[in-house]
Design a protein around this motif. Structure first.
Motif, PDB file in Angstrom:
ATOM      1  N   ILE A   1       0.845  -1.209   0.000  1.00 36.29           N
ATOM      2  CA  ILE A   1       0.000   0.000   0.000  1.00 36.29           C
ATOM      3  C   ILE A   1       0.877   1.255   0.000  1.00 36.29           C
ATOM      4  N   VAL A   2       1.908   1.265   0.847  1.00 36.65           N
ATOM      5  CA  VAL A   2       2.707   2.486   0.998  1.00 36.65           C
ATOM      6  C   VAL A   2       3.562   2.738  -0.250  1.00 36.65           C
ATOM      7  N   GLY A   3       4.191   1.690  -0.774  1.00 34.69           N
ATOM      8  CA  GLY A   3       5.033   1.862  -1.961  1.00 34.69           C
ATOM      9  C   GLY A   3       4.214   2.343  -3.152  1.00 34.69           C
TER      10      GLY A   3
ATOM     11  N   LEU B   1       9.840  -1.504  -7.454  1.00 39.52           N
ATOM     12  CA  LEU B   1      10.438  -2.842  -7.431  1.00 39.52           C
ATOM     13  C   LEU B   1       9.811  -3.642  -6.300  1.00 39.52           C
ATOM     14  N   GLU B   2       9.169  -4.728  -6.630  1.00 40.89           N
ATOM     15  CA  GLU B   2       8.492  -5.560  -5.626  1.00 40.89           C
ATOM     16  C   GLU B   2       9.070  -6.972  -5.713  1.00 40.89           C
ATOM     17  N   ARG B   3       9.466  -7.505  -4.570  1.00 37.09           N
ATOM     18  CA  ARG B   3      10.117  -8.827  -4.589  1.00 37.09           C
ATOM     19  C   ARG B   3       9.149  -9.964  -4.898  1.00 37.09           C
ATOM     20  N   GLY B   4       7.876  -9.813  -4.544  1.00 36.83           N
ATOM     21  CA  GLY B   4       6.915 -10.901  -4.758  1.00 36.83           C
ATOM     22  C   GLY B   4       6.259 -10.803  -6.123  1.00 36.83           C
TER      23      GLY B   4
ATOM     24  N   PRO C   1       2.256  -8.060  -4.074  1.00 34.93           N
ATOM     25  CA  PRO C   1       2.854  -7.495  -2.864  1.00 34.93           C
ATOM     26  C   PRO C   1       2.914  -8.605  -1.816  1.00 34.93           C
ATOM     27  N   SER C   2       4.060  -8.780  -1.150  1.00 37.29           N
ATOM     28  CA  SER C   2       4.222  -9.975  -0.313  1.00 37.29           C
ATOM     29  C   SER C   2       4.647  -9.653   1.115  1.00 37.29           C
ATOM     30  N   GLY C   3       3.919  -8.765   1.739  1.00 42.10           N
ATOM     31  CA  GLY C   3       4.202  -8.447   3.139  1.00 42.10           C
ATOM     32  C   GLY C   3       2.900  -8.487   3.913  1.00 42.10           C
ATOM     33  N   ALA C   4       2.232  -7.346   3.968  1.00 45.01           N
ATOM     34  CA  ALA C   4       0.988  -7.242   4.725  1.00 45.01           C
ATOM     35  C   ALA C   4      -0.194  -6.814   3.850  1.00 45.01           C
ATOM     36  N   SER C   5       0.089  -6.047   2.795  1.00 47.04           N
ATOM     37  CA  SER C   5      -1.009  -5.354   2.103  1.00 47.04           C
ATOM     38  C   SER C   5      -2.015  -6.284   1.424  1.00 47.04           C
ATOM     39  N   SER C   6      -1.557  -7.445   0.949  1.00 47.52           N
ATOM     40  CA  SER C   6      -2.508  -8.362   0.298  1.00 47.52           C
ATOM     41  C   SER C   6      -2.926  -9.472   1.260  1.00 47.52           C
TER      42      SER C   6
ATOM     43  N   GLY D   1      -8.712  -6.139   5.929  1.00 47.81           N
ATOM     44  CA  GLY D   1      -9.566  -5.138   5.291  1.00 47.81           C
ATOM     45  C   GLY D   1     -10.440  -4.342   6.247  1.00 47.81           C
ATOM     46  N   PHE D   2     -10.006  -4.221   7.493  1.00 49.17           N
ATOM     47  CA  PHE D   2     -10.764  -3.401   8.438  1.00 49.17           C
ATOM     48  C   PHE D   2     -10.399  -1.939   8.196  1.00 49.17           C
ATOM     49  N   ALA D   3     -11.399  -1.135   7.950  1.00 52.40           N
ATOM     50  CA  ALA D   3     -11.155   0.298   7.792  1.00 52.40           C
ATOM     51  C   ALA D   3     -11.445   0.918   9.155  1.00 52.40           C
TER      52      ALA D   3
ATOM     53  N   VAL E   1      13.796  -8.741  -6.298  1.00 50.85           N
ATOM     54  CA  VAL E   1      14.281  -8.667  -4.913  1.00 50.85           C
ATOM     55  C   VAL E   1      15.438  -7.682  -4.852  1.00 50.85           C
ATOM     56  N   VAL E   2      15.271  -6.609  -4.124  1.00 46.37           N
ATOM     57  CA  VAL E   2      16.372  -5.644  -3.954  1.00 46.37           C
ATOM     58  C   VAL E   2      17.320  -6.202  -2.902  1.00 46.37           C
ATOM     59  N   LEU E   3      18.604  -6.305  -3.275  1.00 49.55           N
ATOM     60  CA  LEU E   3      19.596  -6.893  -2.376  1.00 49.55           C
ATOM     61  C   LEU E   3      20.343  -5.831  -1.601  1.00 49.55           C
TER      62      LEU E   3
ATOM     63  N   LEU F   1       4.216   0.324   9.674  1.00 47.72           N
ATOM     64  CA  LEU F   1       2.814   0.772   9.629  1.00 47.72           C
ATOM     65  C   LEU F   1       1.922   0.110  10.671  1.00 47.72           C
ATOM     66  N   GLY F   2       2.475  -0.828  11.458  1.00 48.72           N
ATOM     67  CA  GLY F   2       1.667  -1.485  12.481  1.00 48.72           C
ATOM     68  C   GLY F   2       0.466  -2.210  11.880  1.00 48.72           C
ATOM     69  N   GLY F   3      -0.613  -2.237  12.636  1.00 49.21           N
ATOM     70  CA  GLY F   3      -1.821  -2.941  12.170  1.00 49.21           C
ATOM     71  C   GLY F   3      -2.844  -2.008  11.567  1.00 49.21           C
ATOM     72  N   MET F   4      -2.399  -0.830  11.100  1.00 46.69           N
ATOM     73  CA  MET F   4      -3.360   0.183  10.643  1.00 46.69           C
ATOM     74  C   MET F   4      -3.020   0.733   9.262  1.00 46.69           C
ATOM     75  N   GLY F   5      -2.298  -0.044   8.480  1.00 48.76           N
ATOM     76  CA  GLY F   5      -1.821   0.481   7.192  1.00 48.76           C
ATOM     77  C   GLY F   5      -2.921   0.840   6.217  1.00 48.76           C
ATOM     78  N   VAL F   6      -4.078   0.190   6.348  1.00 50.80           N
ATOM     79  CA  VAL F   6      -5.183   0.539   5.451  1.00 50.80           C
ATOM     80  C   VAL F   6      -5.569   1.996   5.709  1.00 50.80           C
ATOM     81  N   ALA F   7      -5.616   2.345   6.987  1.00 47.88           N
ATOM     82  CA  ALA F   7      -6.044   3.695   7.353  1.00 47.88           C
ATOM     83  C   ALA F   7      -4.955   4.735   7.103  1.00 47.88           C
TER      84      ALA F   7
HETATM   85  C1  LIG Z   1      -2.822 -10.508   8.945  1.00 48.99           C
HETATM   86  C2  LIG Z   1      -2.877  -9.017   8.835  1.00 48.99           C
HETATM   87  C3  LIG Z   1      -4.085  -8.363   9.036  1.00 48.99           C
HETATM   88  C4  LIG Z   1      -4.140  -6.972   8.951  1.00 48.99           C
HETATM   89  N1  LIG Z   1      -5.345  -6.357   9.038  1.00 48.99           N
HETATM   90  C5  LIG Z   1      -5.426  -5.024   8.870  1.00 48.99           C
HETATM   91  C6  LIG Z   1      -6.678  -4.374   8.855  1.00 48.99           C
HETATM   92  O1  LIG Z   1      -7.716  -5.019   8.943  1.00 48.99           O
HETATM   93  N2  LIG Z   1      -6.707  -3.022   8.739  1.00 48.99           N
HETATM   94  C7  LIG Z   1      -5.556  -2.291   8.614  1.00 48.99           C
HETATM   95  O2  LIG Z   1      -5.618  -1.062   8.548  1.00 48.99           O
HETATM   96  N3  LIG Z   1      -4.355  -2.890   8.563  1.00 48.99           N
HETATM   97  C8  LIG Z   1      -4.267  -4.226   8.680  1.00 48.99           C
HETATM   98  N4  LIG Z   1      -3.058  -4.839   8.636  1.00 48.99           N
HETATM   99  C9  LIG Z   1      -1.852  -4.001   8.492  1.00 48.99           C
HETATM  100  C10 LIG Z   1      -1.683  -3.503   7.062  1.00 48.99           C
HETATM  101  O3  LIG Z   1      -1.908  -4.554   6.156  1.00 48.99           O
HETATM  102  C11 LIG Z   1      -0.258  -2.957   6.922  1.00 48.99           C
HETATM  103  O4  LIG Z   1      -0.066  -1.927   7.868  1.00 48.99           O
HETATM  104  C12 LIG Z   1      -0.005  -2.390   5.525  1.00 48.99           C
HETATM  105  O5  LIG Z   1      -0.339  -3.316   4.544  1.00 48.99           O
HETATM  106  C13 LIG Z   1       1.463  -1.998   5.402  1.00 48.99           C
HETATM  107  O6  LIG Z   1       1.691  -1.628   4.073  1.00 48.99           O
HETATM  108  P1  LIG Z   1       3.174  -1.441   3.558  1.00 48.99           P
HETATM  109  O7  LIG Z   1       3.094  -1.112   2.127  1.00 48.99           O
HETATM  110  O8  LIG Z   1       3.909  -0.530   4.478  1.00 48.99           O
HETATM  111  O9  LIG Z   1       3.856  -2.860   3.827  1.00 48.99           O
HETATM  112  P2  LIG Z   1       3.771  -4.224   3.037  1.00 48.99           P
HETATM  113  O10 LIG Z   1       2.427  -4.501   2.547  1.00 48.99           O
HETATM  114  O11 LIG Z   1       4.418  -5.246   3.891  1.00 48.99           O
HETATM  115  O12 LIG Z   1       4.663  -3.929   1.776  1.00 48.99           O
HETATM  116  C14 LIG Z   1       6.068  -4.005   1.784  1.00 48.99           C
HETATM  117  C15 LIG Z   1       6.448  -4.640   0.470  1.00 48.99           C
HETATM  118  O13 LIG Z   1       7.860  -4.592   0.321  1.00 48.99           O
HETATM  119  C16 LIG Z   1       8.241  -5.758  -0.360  1.00 48.99           C
HETATM  120  N5  LIG Z   1       9.660  -5.955  -0.102  1.00 48.99           N
HETATM  121  C17 LIG Z   1      10.243  -6.197   1.089  1.00 48.99           C
HETATM  122  N6  LIG Z   1      11.577  -6.313   0.942  1.00 48.99           N
HETATM  123  C18 LIG Z   1      11.818  -6.120  -0.386  1.00 48.99           C
HETATM  124  C19 LIG Z   1      13.018  -6.119  -1.154  1.00 48.99           C
HETATM  125  N7  LIG Z   1      14.196  -6.333  -0.596  1.00 48.99           N
HETATM  126  N8  LIG Z   1      12.926  -5.904  -2.482  1.00 48.99           N
HETATM  127  C20 LIG Z   1      11.716  -5.670  -3.076  1.00 48.99           C
HETATM  128  N9  LIG Z   1      10.559  -5.669  -2.373  1.00 48.99           N
HETATM  129  C21 LIG Z   1      10.609  -5.875  -1.046  1.00 48.99           C
HETATM  130  C22 LIG Z   1       7.358  -6.845   0.245  1.00 48.99           C
HETATM  131  O14 LIG Z   1       7.271  -7.970  -0.584  1.00 48.99           O
HETATM  132  C23 LIG Z   1       6.041  -6.106   0.417  1.00 48.99           C
HETATM  133  O15 LIG Z   1       5.165  -6.305  -0.662  1.00 48.99           O
HETATM  134  C24 LIG Z   1      -2.958  -6.221   8.701  1.00 48.99           C
HETATM  135  C25 LIG Z   1      -1.762  -6.887   8.487  1.00 48.99           C
HETATM  136  C26 LIG Z   1      -1.712  -8.268   8.563  1.00 48.99           C
HETATM  137  C27 LIG Z   1      -0.412  -8.970   8.331  1.00 48.99           C
END
Ligand SMILES: Cc1cc2nc3c(=O)[nH]c(=O)nc-3n(C[C@H](O)[C@H](O)[C@H](O)COP(=O)(O)OP(=O)(O)OC[C@H]3O[C@@H](n4cnc5c(N)ncnc54)[C@H](O)[C@@H]3O)c2cc1C
Length: 375
Positions: A22-24, A43-46, A49-54, A58-60, A193-195, A353-359
């Motif tokens: 979401i943030v990127g 640049l996305e390694r997955g 998106p392979s961290g938290a965003s997918s 989905g709680f807003a 994957v960024v190294l 972003l903790g557990g609130m990244g959607v917001a």
């Molecule tokens: C189970 C779960 C439930 C959640 N529920 C909610 C919710 O209901 N409401 C809410 O507001 N928030 C929720 N969250 C939190 C929210 O999803 C996150 O705060 C938000 O998605 C963070 O976004 P981000 O883009 O910062 O991080 P991410 O989504 O983690 O994105 C970081 C990206 O960087 C990529 N990356 C990492 N290292 C590299 C590299 N070296 N090279 C290239 N790419 C790389 C990863 O693959 C990833 O896609 C939840 C999270 C989880 C895990």
């Protein structure tokens, strides 16, 4: 070895964003809107998106009553109000930018279940409503008068409703971000994957699955949006990974009267209906240590705890079977604020972003874009 064409057209950019969550994606969009001529690469390694965003639920939402009370134990009143305001405004800003339809947003209200352990919170309901009165047009929290229609176990003593929360479809949100990137001509390379980052040389080295050497991309500015994975690239930041588990049931034939986003156990457990299924997640508090992990595995202890809550507390009279389960990785730190700062002359980060990244994801990206724009 890169070809003449690859060198000429693929590697040089004005902004490289590392991380396609979401943030990127929000960072790339807002930068490109501000600088329409800029060549922006994500640049996305997955593959996705392979961290938290997918992987999220989905709680807003922006904080249940007990969560806010808990925050008041560690933060001042003005800090708590600031945090809630930021989350609430963040939700309004994505709804305004993308539209509810494109987010799959439903204004279904937030609801918190209180057991004997948490009914103390009722005493503070008016106080918290007053504290947050400057932010909301009407009282935010109210006690639901008759909780019997929910069909919860009798361990649930009260339910608090929050009229300002809702839910969205996390896949639709990401698709909308992707589509906006495409509209704006932002290039997204997945499986990248960024190294390593060379801050001085403004270079980003990416693993090359088809050749011996890494591929070196170059940019005037670099945005690191890798959330929980950031210490692998930039060690030493106050970022602890926090894994989160989500379970989804098979379709339930009986009508389940659960409309809204539900919080339980001080917000550590959450559930909602998704079509005719129940999505249930959380439970990190059962094994904080075990969940401090970057590996996307399912913790059996937490799985068991969530199933217990599903069958004994939420739907004690309904037969349910599980269909799907997955884990995602969040990022936490000593405080609840994301880290948004420049870590080099041309390198900025927006992470934790903790557990609130959607917001707060979109606004956090805006803060980073403001910093990058100053360079
Ligand atoms: C189970 C779960 C439930 C959640 N529920 C909610 C919710 O209901 N409401 C809410 O507001 N928030 C929720 N969250 C939190 C929210 O999803 C996150 O705060 C938000 O998605 C963070 O976004 P981000 O883009 O910062 O991080 P991410 O989504 O983690 O994105 C970081 C990206 O960087 C990529 N990356 C990492 N290292 C590299 C590299 N070296 N090279 C290239 N790419 C790389 C990863 O693959 C990833 O896609 C939840 C999270 C989880 C895990």
């Amino acid at each position: 070895m890169l070809s003449y064409w690859e060198k000429k057209h693929f590697v040089d950019h004005d902004l490289i964003v590392i991380g396609g969550g979401i943030v990127g994606l929000s960072t790339s969009i807002q930068y490109k809107i501000r600088f329409p001529q800029a060549k922006v690469l994500v640049l996305e390694r997955g593959i996705f998106p392979s961290g938290a965003s997918s992987k999220n639920a989905g709680f807003a939402c922006f904080g249940s009553l007990t969560e806010i009370l808990d925050d008041l134990n560690h933060m001042s009143e003005s800090e708590v109000v600031e945090l809630v305001t930021k989350r609430y405004k963040g939700l309004l800003s994505i709804r305004c930018f993308f539209g509810d339809e494109n987010l799959g947003y439903l204004h279904s209200y937030g609801l918190e279940l209180l057991t004997d352990k948490e009914t103390y919170a009722l005493k503070f309901l008016d106080k918290i409503n007053q504290l947050l009165a400057p932010v909301f047009s009407e009282e935010i929290f109210e006690q639901v008068e008759d909780i019997r229609p929910f069909g919860f176990s009798d361990k649930v003593k009260a339910v608090i409703r929050n009229k300002f929360e809702g839910e969205l479809d996390s896949g639709k949100f990401l698709n909308s971000l992707w589509e906006k990137c495409q509209d704006l001509n932002i290039k997204i390379l997945t499986g990248s994957v960024v190294l390593n980052i060379d801050m001085e040389g403004k270079k980003v080295f990416v693993q090359n699955p088809t050749g011996k050497n890494e591929i070196c991309f170059q940019a005037d500015k670099i945005a690191v949006c890798t959330n929980a994975f950031t210490n692998l690239l930039l060690p030493g930041l106050d970022i602890q990974p926090g894994r989160g588990l989500v379970l989804v049931t098979k379709p339930i034939s009986k009508t389940v009267p659960l409309f809204g986003t539900f919080h339980y156990d001080k917000g550590y457990v959450y559930f909602r209906k998704v079509e005719d299924r129940i999505l249930l997640g959380g439970g990190r508090n059962i094994d904080f240590e075990g969940e401090r992990s970057l590996s996307m595995e399912v913790n059996p202890k937490i799985r068991e705890y969530l199933i217990h809550i599903l069958k004994e507390i939420i739907l004690p009279d309904t037969k349910v079977e599980l269909d799907l389960e997955w884990a995602g990785i969040m990022a936490f730190g000593k405080n609840k604020k994301p880290i948004v700062e420049m870590v080099g002359k041309n390198v900025g980060i927006a992470v934790r972003l903790g557990g609130m990244g959607v917001a707060i994801g979109w606004q956090t990206a805006e803060e980073l874009v403001n910093m990058l724009a100053e360079v």
